[in-house]
Structures are given as structure tokens and as C-alpha cells.
Enzyme design. Structure first.
Site, PDB file in Angstrom:
ATOM      1  N   HIS A 165       0.831  -1.223   0.000  1.00  0.00           N
ATOM      2  CA  HIS A 165       0.000   0.000   0.000  1.00  0.00           C
ATOM      3  C   HIS A 165       0.860   1.266   0.000  1.00  0.00           C
ATOM      4  O   HIS A 165       0.426   2.316   0.465  1.00  0.00           O
ATOM      5  CB  HIS A 165      -0.949   0.033   1.208  1.00  0.00           C
ATOM      6  CG  HIS A 165      -1.659  -1.253   1.473  1.00  0.00           C
ATOM      7  ND1 HIS A 165      -2.909  -1.547   0.952  1.00  0.00           N
ATOM      8  CD2 HIS A 165      -1.279  -2.366   2.159  1.00  0.00           C
ATOM      9  CE1 HIS A 165      -3.269  -2.756   1.346  1.00  0.00           C
ATOM     10  NE2 HIS A 165      -2.291  -3.283   2.062  1.00  0.00           N
ATOM     11  N   SER A 286      14.837  22.238 -15.725  1.00  0.00           N
ATOM     12  CA  SER A 286      13.648  23.053 -15.977  1.00  0.00           C
ATOM     13  C   SER A 286      14.105  24.379 -16.562  1.00  0.00           C
ATOM     14  O   SER A 286      15.145  24.911 -16.171  1.00  0.00           O
ATOM     15  CB  SER A 286      12.898  23.281 -14.669  1.00  0.00           C
ATOM     16  OG  SER A 286      12.146  24.474 -14.742  1.00  0.00           O
ATOM     17  N   LYS A 292      16.091  22.188 -10.635  1.00  0.00           N
ATOM     18  CA  LYS A 292      15.350  20.965 -10.963  1.00  0.00           C
ATOM     19  C   LYS A 292      16.160  19.943 -11.733  1.00  0.00           C
ATOM     20  O   LYS A 292      17.046  20.280 -12.511  1.00  0.00           O
ATOM     21  CB  LYS A 292      14.110  21.316 -11.794  1.00  0.00           C
ATOM     22  CG  LYS A 292      13.075  22.058 -11.009  1.00  0.00           C
ATOM     23  CD  LYS A 292      12.215  21.127 -10.177  1.00  0.00           C
ATOM     24  CE  LYS A 292      11.104  20.614 -11.042  1.00  0.00           C
ATOM     25  NZ  LYS A 292      10.154  19.849 -10.273  1.00  0.00           N
ATOM     26  N   GLU A 299       9.469   9.091 -16.822  1.00  0.00           N
ATOM     27  CA  GLU A 299       8.085   9.531 -17.048  1.00  0.00           C
ATOM     28  C   GLU A 299       7.618   9.157 -18.454  1.00  0.00           C
ATOM     29  O   GLU A 299       6.482   8.718 -18.659  1.00  0.00           O
ATOM     30  CB  GLU A 299       7.979  11.041 -16.851  1.00  0.00           C
ATOM     31  CG  GLU A 299       8.244  11.466 -15.409  1.00  0.00           C
ATOM     32  CD  GLU A 299       8.408  12.969 -15.302  1.00  0.00           C
ATOM     33  OE1 GLU A 299       7.428  13.650 -15.005  1.00  0.00           O
ATOM     34  OE2 GLU A 299       9.519  13.473 -15.538  1.00  0.00           O
TER      35      GLU A 299
END
Ligand code: ARG
Length: 470
Positions: A165, A286, A292, A299
Site C-alpha cells: 500500500h 527546468s 530541478k 516519465e
């Protein structure tokens, strides 16, 4: 030009009964050359085998057979070097090649299509293409398993919180976690191999749908092209696309695995977790936020799973309403398969690269593994083993001990013995031997468990099972 302009001449390959050519829109909706040119090598290989058989059966003269082979050599070179000029008016790869063959060798080109239809031709080309692709996917999956195995070996002792979980459950080793993916990708290889075995039958010789009146030798063509046997039913041969669906189904399950791993990378690299650093090679910055470092390769691999599932669903939907035998709908089979194959290949390469480059932040993993009372099960197991307490009761006692530790804001190993004994006097000093995360993982020695010694043995075993290491 009006879309209904039909001033063009009829198609030379099949236009005998046509007074005029197609409208501009018809040409565009009908043409597949924009994508099926990817089948050129398979189309030429199929034609070569067909021509050899026609000669061997006395249907084609040696002279014509030689002219055809020579012409196909030239065409193959022209396409590979980029000199070949593809024409949408000639619809597809089959007619583009045949038309060029006629330019090169004259009338003999027209004899190549004896006892053959584009229906059995395209079914053959596409099977050959998917078969080649499956072989490449297998190589890519082996490389991915190899990268996972190397990392698993390095990190056989590295402690990682195991989750259920996404809540801290029990400590595991990073090596064990990575080996879980070795198994998943192993099953994927099995699925692709199964699909390959079922795919490996020859459609050619089915003609348009009913077979042919010529005395052809389909077994010889099958052997020539590396197929196990000719397909048994001509209607099935030209209308079956199970092999394309199976390829994309196997690709979809494989991409689900890629995506789950990608998701873990994204989570592990986040500030909240801080378990992993990705290399510059697989991250981006970024344009606005200078600090970043984004896990874009992970992704995008995760996202490409959605694309591949869509490819599978798209072709299933195309196929589901088609009566036997061939329908032109089936020309729409190629783009989803090409897209699925390209997406899969790219995602596998990116995943392999990320695994090779990733650097676990072992101290953060170790610290997280110690939080959340992750060794509570070890305390319960100890009560069973050392004090003969039934597991259900041990579970309740441990829950009370965890509650005490929680109230004091300490971990289980920091809770004083007398506090534990206040819950149950059978608890002794010895319990502290099992409460550390290191002791916890070391004790999980059951077959398939996470103990470092198991992981080291499992790496050796997996190298034998999956990579053929002696
Ligand atoms: N380009 C076609 C396809 O991909 C080849 C078969 C055409 N057959 C036909 N009967 N028009 O499906």
C-alpha cells in the site's frame, strides 16, 4: 484539383476493368506506402523464395527466375541507399516493388505474381517483420535483465524499505527488489517466444483466399523462409492477424512492467524519498527552476505504456467485425504494430540505461527502512519461536508493544526491555537480536526470500535461467 477529379489513368497493376483512376482522396485513403515501406526487406525476401519455388516447380523458367532475382537485388540496393522513389499512386510496398521490377527486367516481372495475391503476400511480409522484431525485443530484454542482475549483485546487502500500500511494511534488500523485475521481464520473454512459435507458419500460397490451381510447393517456401510449416487453411492464412495482436499484447504486459519500474524511479528520485540519484544522461532541467532535475526518461517510459495499450486496443477493434477473408480494413494493422514496436524498443533502451546509471542513496534507504516499525513482524515471529506463543496472540502482543513505542516516540529496538515485559513478561533480552533491519532481512532465508545470501544465489540462478550462463 477537385477531390472528385478522376482524370488519372487506371492503376496498371489491377486496372484492367477500370476506365479511369482513383480520385485524389481515394488515392490518399488507399495508399499505405507511407508506412508499409518498412516491410521492404521482408517483401523482397518473400518474393525471392516464391520465385525460387516457381522455378523449382517448372512454373517459371530459369531465365525468368534469374532475371527476377537480379532485379530484386537492384531494388534492394536502391531502397537501402535511399535512391528508390516510392509512389503513392502505386498504393503499397508490394506494387511499388513490382512496378520497379517491371521497369528493370520487363515482362518477366509480371510472372512473379503467378499463384500469389497481395493478400497472402502482405500476410507473409508482416509475419516476417514481427518475427524479426520479436528477436530484437528478446535481445533488448536480455540486456535489461543483465543490467538489473548486475545492480542486484552490487546491492545484495543494501537495505530498502519494502512497501505494501506504499506504506512501510518490512525491510527488504534492493537486490531482491530488482530481481523481482528480472522475473517479470523473464515472463515477458516467454510470452514473446510463445507468440513467435505460433506466428511461425507461412501464409504464402493461400492466394487471394481460396488457394491456387498451380502446382506450388508451400512446404518448400515455408522452409526457405524459416517457417515451421505452411498455414493449413487458405482463408485463415489471409485473414489472420492474431500474431500482430499477440505481439502487442505481449508488448503491453511488458510495458506495464516498464511503467511500474518507471513509477518507482520517479518516486525514489522525489525529494520526499531521496532513495535514488539518476545520472545527467537520463534527466532534464527546468527552463525556469534552476535547481530541478526531472526524471523525464522514466516519465516518458511510463507514458509510452499507455500508447502501446492503445495500439493493441486499436487493432483489436479493427479486427473484431471483419468477416472472412481479407478486408482492406486490415491494411490498418501496420501502424499500431510499428508504433508499439518502436515505443517498446525505446522504453526498454531507456530503462536499461537508467538502471545502469542509477545511484542508490543507501543511507536514506536504510533510514527509511528503520521507520514505521518495520521489524514488528520479527518481534511477533520471535514470540512464536522463542516463547511458543501462537502467532495470532503474538500479533496482538506486538501491536501493544508498537503502541508503547509510538507513545514514547522511539523505534522498537530503542524501547526498554521492562516496557516490553510490562506488555508480556515472556519477552527477554534476546529479542533485541531480531529487531534491527539488518537482522530482519538476514533472517528471510526461505526460498524466494530477501536475505542477502538468497539474493546472491538468486542472481547466479537467474543468470543461468535467463542469460544462459553456465
Ligand atoms: N496494402 C494492402 C494491405 O496492407 C495489401 C493487400 C491488398 N489486398 C487487396 N485485396 N487490395 O493490406
Amino acid at each position: 484539383m477537385s477531390p472528385n477529379d478522376t482524370s488519372k489513368p487506371a492503376n496498371a497493376q489491377w486496372g484492367g476493368r477500370f476506365a479511369s483512376g482513383p480520385s485524389e482522396v481515394m488515392e490518399r485513403i488507399n495508399a499505405s506506402i507511407g508506412f508499409d515501406r518498412r516491410l521492404f526487406a521482408q517483401d523482397i525476401a518473400g518474393s525471392r523464395a516464391h520465385a525460387r519455388m516457381l522455378v523449382a516447380q517448372g512454373i517459371l523458367s530459369d531465365e525468368d527466375g534469374n532475371a527476377i532475382q537480379g532485379g530484386l537485388d537492384t531494388i534492394s540496393r536502391e531502397i537501402e541507399s535511399g535512391e528508390f522513389s516510392f509512389s503513392a499512386a502505386l498504393e503499397d510496398i508490394h506494387m511499388n516493388i513490382e512496378s520497379r521490377l517491371r521497369e528493370l527486367i520487363g515482362d518477366a516481372a509480371g510472372r512473379l505474381h503467378t499463384a500469389r495475391s497481395r493478400n497472402d503476400q502482405v500476410a507473409t511480409d508482416f509475419r516476417l517483420w514481427v518475427r524479426d522484431e520479436i528477436d530484437q525485443v528478446d535481445t533488448a530484454l536480455q540486456a535489461l535483465q543483465g543490467a538489473l542482475l548486475d545492480k542486484a549483485e552490487t546491492h545484495a546487502d543494501t537495505i530498502l524499505p519494502g512497501f505494501t500500500h506504499l506504506q512501510t511494511a518490512q525491510p527488504v534488500t534492493l537486490g531482491h527488489h530488482l530481481l523481482a523485475y528480472v522475473e517479470m521481464f523473464g515472463r515477458d520473454r516467454g510470452r514473446f517466444a510463445d507468440a513467435r512459435a505460433r506466428l511461425n507458419e507461412l501464409p504464402l500460397g493461400a492466394g487471394a483466399l481460396a488457394g491456387t490451381s498451380f502446382d506450388i510447393d508451400r512446404h518448400a517456401v515455408a522452409a526457405d523462409l524459416g517457417f515451421d510449416r505452411p498455414m493449413a487453411n487458405s482463408l485463415d492464412a489471409v485473414s489472420d492477424r492474431d500474431f500482430a495482436l499477440e505481439f502487442m499484447a505481449a508488448a503491453s504486459i511488458c510495458m506495464a512492467h516498464v511503467s511500474r519500474f518507471a513509477e518507482e524511479i520517479v518516486v525514489w528520485c522525489s525529494d520526499g524519498f531521496g532513495f535514488m540519484k539518476l545520472s545527467d544522461a537520463y534527466t532534464t532541467g527546468s527552463s525556469m527552476m534552476p535547481q530541478k532535475r526531472n526524471p523525464d526518461a522514466a516519465e516518458l517510459s511510463r507514458a509510452k505504456a499507455g500508447r502501446v495499450f492503445g495500439d493493441l486496443l486499436g487493432l483489436l477493434t479493427v479486427m473484431k467485425g471483419l468477416p472472412l477473408a481479407y478486408s482492406k480494413d486490415m491494411q490498418e494493422d501496420k501502424e499500431p504494430v510499428f508504433d508499439a514496436a518502436d515505443s517498446l524498443a525505446l522504453a526498454l533502451a531507456a530503462t536499461t540505461g537508467m538502471i545502469t546509471d542509477m545511484e542508490p542513496v543507501t543511507e536514506n534507504m536504510r533510514a527509511a527502512a528503520g521507520r514505521g516499525y518495520s521489524t514488528a513482524t520479527d518481534l511477533a515471529d520471535w514470540l512464536v519461536r522463542a516463547a511458543g506463543v501462537p502467532f495470532r496472540d503474538a500479533h496482538g502482543i506486538t501491536g501493544a508493544v508498537v503502541k508503547k513505542a509510538e507513545d514514547r516516540g522511539v523505534g522498537l529496538a530503542e524501547l526498554p526491555l521492562d516496557e516490553m515485559q510490562a506488555v508480556d513478561p515472556r519477552i527477554t533480552e534476546d529479542v533485541f537480536d531480531v529487531l534491527t533491519v539488518e537482522a530482519s532481512v538476514a533472517s528471510r532465508t526461505s526460498y524466494g526470500g530477501t536475505a542477502p545470501e538468497n539474493v546472491r544465489a538468486a542472481v547466479v540462478d537467474a543468470r543461468v535461467r535467463f542469460l544462459g550462463d553456465a
